[in-house]
Design a protein around this motif. Structure first.
Motif, short mmCIF file in Angstrom:
data_model
loop_
_atom_site.label_atom_id
_atom_site.label_comp_id
_atom_site.label_asym_id
_atom_site.label_seq_id
_atom_site.Cartn_x
_atom_site.Cartn_y
_atom_site.Cartn_z
N LEU A 116 12.04 1.16 -20.54
CA LEU A 116 11.04 1.91 -19.79
C LEU A 116 9.99 2.47 -20.75
CD1 LEU A 116 10.05 3.23 -17.14
CD2 LEU A 116 11.55 5.16 -17.68
N LEU A 117 8.73 2.12 -20.50
CA LEU A 117 7.64 2.66 -21.31
C LEU A 117 7.06 3.91 -20.68
CD1 LEU A 117 5.70 -0.58 -22.33
CD2 LEU A 117 7.25 0.78 -23.73
N THR A 118 6.72 3.79 -19.41
CA THR A 118 6.08 4.89 -18.71
C THR A 118 6.02 4.58 -17.23
OG1 THR A 118 4.10 6.31 -18.67
CG2 THR A 118 3.72 3.96 -18.97
N TYR A 119 5.74 5.59 -16.43
CA TYR A 119 5.51 5.35 -15.01
C TYR A 119 4.48 6.36 -14.52
CZ TYR A 119 8.60 9.32 -13.97
OH TYR A 119 9.18 10.56 -13.90
N ILE A 120 3.91 6.07 -13.37
CA ILE A 120 2.85 6.91 -12.83
C ILE A 120 3.04 7.02 -11.32
CG2 ILE A 120 1.25 4.96 -12.55
CD1 ILE A 120 -1.03 6.84 -13.39
N PHE A 121 2.75 8.17 -10.79
CA PHE A 121 2.78 8.35 -9.35
C PHE A 121 1.47 7.88 -8.75
CE2 PHE A 121 6.72 10.35 -9.11
CZ PHE A 121 6.83 11.33 -10.10
N SER A 122 1.51 7.50 -7.51
CA SER A 122 0.30 6.95 -6.88
C SER A 122 -0.76 8.02 -6.64
CB SER A 122 0.65 6.27 -5.56
OG SER A 122 1.25 7.20 -4.67
N ASN A 123 -0.40 9.30 -6.77
CA ASN A 123 -1.41 10.35 -6.60
C ASN A 123 -2.11 10.70 -7.92
OD1 ASN A 123 0.61 11.68 -7.93
ND2 ASN A 123 0.85 13.32 -6.44
N MET A 124 -1.82 9.92 -8.95
CA MET A 124 -2.47 10.10 -10.25
C MET A 124 -3.40 8.94 -10.53
SD MET A 124 0.99 11.21 -12.27
CE MET A 124 0.23 11.36 -13.89
N SER A 158 6.80 -1.85 -9.02
CA SER A 158 6.43 -0.81 -8.05
C SER A 158 7.63 -0.40 -7.21
CB SER A 158 5.31 -1.31 -7.13
OG SER A 158 5.80 -2.28 -6.23
N GLY A 159 7.60 0.86 -6.78
CA GLY A 159 8.63 1.38 -5.90
C GLY A 159 7.97 2.16 -4.78
N VAL A 160 8.61 2.19 -3.63
CA VAL A 160 8.07 2.93 -2.50
C VAL A 160 8.96 4.13 -2.21
CG1 VAL A 160 7.00 0.88 -1.53
CG2 VAL A 160 9.28 1.53 -0.78
N THR A 161 8.39 5.12 -1.56
CA THR A 161 9.09 6.40 -1.37
C THR A 161 10.42 6.23 -0.65
OG1 THR A 161 6.98 7.54 -1.26
CG2 THR A 161 8.90 8.72 -0.42
N ASP A 162 10.43 5.47 0.44
CA ASP A 162 11.65 5.37 1.24
C ASP A 162 12.79 4.67 0.52
OD1 ASP A 162 9.88 4.91 4.40
OD2 ASP A 162 10.38 6.69 3.22
N SER A 163 12.46 3.80 -0.40
CA SER A 163 13.50 3.14 -1.20
C SER A 163 12.96 2.94 -2.60
CB SER A 163 13.93 1.81 -0.58
OG SER A 163 12.83 0.95 -0.43
N TRP A 164 12.60 4.08 -3.21
CA TRP A 164 11.85 4.00 -4.45
C TRP A 164 12.65 3.36 -5.57
CZ3 TRP A 164 13.81 6.03 -8.76
CH2 TRP A 164 14.89 6.92 -8.60
N GLY A 165 13.96 3.45 -5.53
CA GLY A 165 14.75 2.86 -6.60
C GLY A 165 14.77 1.36 -6.58
N SER A 204 0.82 -1.21 0.00
CA SER A 204 0.00 0.00 0.00
C SER A 204 0.85 1.26 0.00
CB SER A 204 -0.94 0.00 1.20
OG SER A 204 -0.20 -0.12 2.40
N SER A 205 2.13 1.12 0.31
CA SER A 205 3.01 2.30 0.29
C SER A 205 3.68 2.48 -1.06
CB SER A 205 4.06 2.20 1.40
OG SER A 205 4.82 1.03 1.26
N SER A 206 3.28 1.69 -2.04
CA SER A 206 3.83 1.87 -3.40
C SER A 206 3.53 3.27 -3.89
CB SER A 206 3.23 0.84 -4.36
OG SER A 206 3.67 -0.45 -4.06
N THR A 207 4.57 3.95 -4.30
CA THR A 207 4.42 5.35 -4.69
C THR A 207 4.61 5.54 -6.19
OG1 THR A 207 5.40 5.87 -2.55
CG2 THR A 207 5.15 7.68 -4.09
N TYR A 208 5.44 4.69 -6.76
CA TYR A 208 5.77 4.81 -8.18
C TYR A 208 5.51 3.47 -8.83
CZ TYR A 208 8.41 8.41 -5.82
OH TYR A 208 8.76 9.45 -5.01
#
Lengths: 116, 112
Positions: free
Chosen positions: B45-53, B91-98, B27-31
């Protein structure tokens, strides 16, 4: 798309030997990663590297693995004593600094490592 | 542990739209990312989206995100034979999004 290159494309080694996989990230990228994909399995994170030190590593990344960026351009993954289960495709990835909202992570073409 | 799931195979006729689905558990997936892998090649890489979109469109690609259901989809309009490939959701999370967590990939086969 910015290009990350990797060499060699295919490496065959005997069990117990050391291997070094090389990656040349994009010049203005600051964050670097290694992932691996065992045949038929998911792509797995191994390690992230920033400012010449490891930021995070997975359980897979044990003492047999090491990374370094010896000359400011190449980014290497060393496996000290390879095991049969290290056979996989190894991907290098890179990412620019956290400027704006750019979180693009670019992958290299991979090195197929075969341990016999 | 946290997981990303995708259907394994999709067959689509040339000219039709393709929809590739992905679900994630963190649930903490941000990217959330979509990558394409052609035979013998790396991950593009095709595309990515933020979780606030909710949606992101880029030419023939449309990404839809339902954060409540933790469901991500990639729609390819006017699918071409060159779109045949394996598509990975990650998916990536904010604290270790990479540190991306990948799905197993969806093999898309485009038939004439």
């Amino acid at each position: 798309e910015p290009e990350v290159t990797q060499t060699p494309s295919h490496q065959v080694t005997q069990m117990g030997q050391e291997v070094i996989l090389r990656c040349v990230p994009i010049s203005n990228h600051l964050y670097f990663y290694w992932y691996r994909q065992i045949l038929g399995q998911k792509v797995e994170f191994l390690v992230s590297f920033y400012n010449n030190e490891i930021s995070e590593k997975s359980e897979i990344f044990d003492d047999q693995f090491s990374v370094e960026r010896p000359d400011g351009s190449n980014f290497t993954l060393k496996i000290r004593s390879t095991k049969l289960e290290d056979s996989a495709m190894y991907f290098c990835a890179a990412h620019p600094a956290e400027t704006g909202d750019n979180y693009e992570q670019y992958f290299g073409p991979g090195t197929r490592l075969t341990v016999t | 542990g946290e997981d990303v799931e995708q259907s394994l195979f999709l067959s689509v006729r040339e000219g039709d739209s393709s929809v590739i689905n992905c679900t994630y558990t963190d649930s903490s997936s941000t990217y959330l990312y979509w990558y394409k892998q052609e035979p013998g090649a790396g991950l593009q890489l095709l595309t990515y989206i933020f979780s606030n979109m909710d949606m992101k469109q880029d030419q023939r690609l449309t990404v839809l995100l339902n954060k409540k259901d933790k469901h991500l989809s990639l729609r390819i309009a006017d699918t071409q034979t060159g779109d045949s490939a394996i598509y990975f959701c990650a998916s990536g999370v904010t604290d270790s999004w990479g540190k991306l967590q990948f799905g197993a990939g969806t093999q898309v086969v485009v038939t004439p």
